[in-house]
Design an enzyme around this catalytic site. Structure first.
Site, short mmCIF file in Angstrom:
data_model
loop_
_atom_site.label_atom_id
_atom_site.label_comp_id
_atom_site.label_asym_id
_atom_site.label_seq_id
_atom_site.Cartn_x
_atom_site.Cartn_y
_atom_site.Cartn_z
N GLY A 21 0.92 -1.15 -0.01
CA GLY A 21 0.06 -0.05 -0.03
C GLY A 21 0.78 1.24 -0.06
N SER A 91 -0.71 -5.22 5.21
CA SER A 91 -0.64 -5.41 6.66
C SER A 91 -2.34 -5.90 6.84
CB SER A 91 -0.27 -4.59 7.53
OG SER A 91 -0.89 -3.25 7.21
#
Length: 232
Positions: A21, A91
């Site tokens: 990300g 994550s």
């Protein structure tokens, strides 16, 4: 060539793309894992790089936070740059008691509260799933390295700070392993494009045990996952 969000020319992006990300994590991967990495995108600081790993051309690019962001970047990679497979490395927060910090969770499927699938005007509910060949390769690589892997359902949520405090309880009772914010859009874009996708997640915090990794522990955990994605 380029797009509104990516200044790369055709041919500058590899057929396989690793996508964290955070664009700074893409920079970190390029600098620490790839050979002769060259930056192909700086638009909106969403950094992207192409280099080689064990002689194979590979790219890494940030995808941002949430379904709208990753939806844009992965759509363009698949459709404008002829990318064949995208591996999200991110994550997640654990929902189940037997999912622990540092575990690698592979998203076989991605439940979602997003309305992203509405654009396809389907006569039912679409089930976003991983590409099986990538999934099998990832699981085998994790086992070879002696790491802990869980494979199953995750939740892709549009909401990080939810006004309803009961939502996690309801996903948890359905056996969903962890929550993140991008996998479902990646899987839908891959399905529509006829391409491959996989989402691998490192558990960075536990939503029912009040546990979370430190910044250093997150870095080490991500390094394991990056190595898995590269060695698949």
């Amino acid at each position: 060539m380029g797009t509104p969000h990516n200044e790369a020319e055709k041919g500058e992006i590899a057929k396989r793309v690793l996508m964290p990300g955070d664009p700074l994590r893409a920079k970190y991967i390029a600098e620490h894992f790839l050979k002769d990495a060259v930056c192909f995108n700086t638009v909106r600081n969403m950094l992207g790089y192409t280099g080689t790993y064990k002689g194979e051309k590979i790219s890494v690019m940030g995808g941002g936070m949430g379904v709208p962001s990753v939806g844009i970047y992965t759509y363009e990679l698949y459709h404008e740059y002829e990318v064949e497979e995208i591996i999200r490395i991110g994550s997640a927060g654990a929902l189940q008691d037997d999912v622990d910090l540092r575990d690698v969770v592979i998203a076989v499927g991605a439940c979602t509260d997003s309305n992203y699938a509405a654009q396809y005007n389907l006569p039912g509910t679409f089930a976003p799933i991983a590409d099986y060949e990538l999934l099998e390769s990832a699981v085998n690589t994790v086992r070879e390295k002696g790491l802990t892997v869980r494979a199953g359902n995750v939740l892709t949520s549009d909401v990080f700070y939810n006004d309803d405090p009961t939502v996690n309880d309801r996903w948890r009772k359905m056996g969903v392993l962890a929550v993140e914010m991008e996998a479902a859009a990646l899987y839908m874009n891959a399905a529509r494009a006829g391409k491959k996708a996989l989402c691998m997640l490192t558990i960075s915090d536990h939503l029912y045990k009040d546990e979370k990794l430190s910044a250093r522990e997150r870095q080490l955990g991500f390094d394991n996952m990056i190595q898995i994605a590269l060695d698949m």
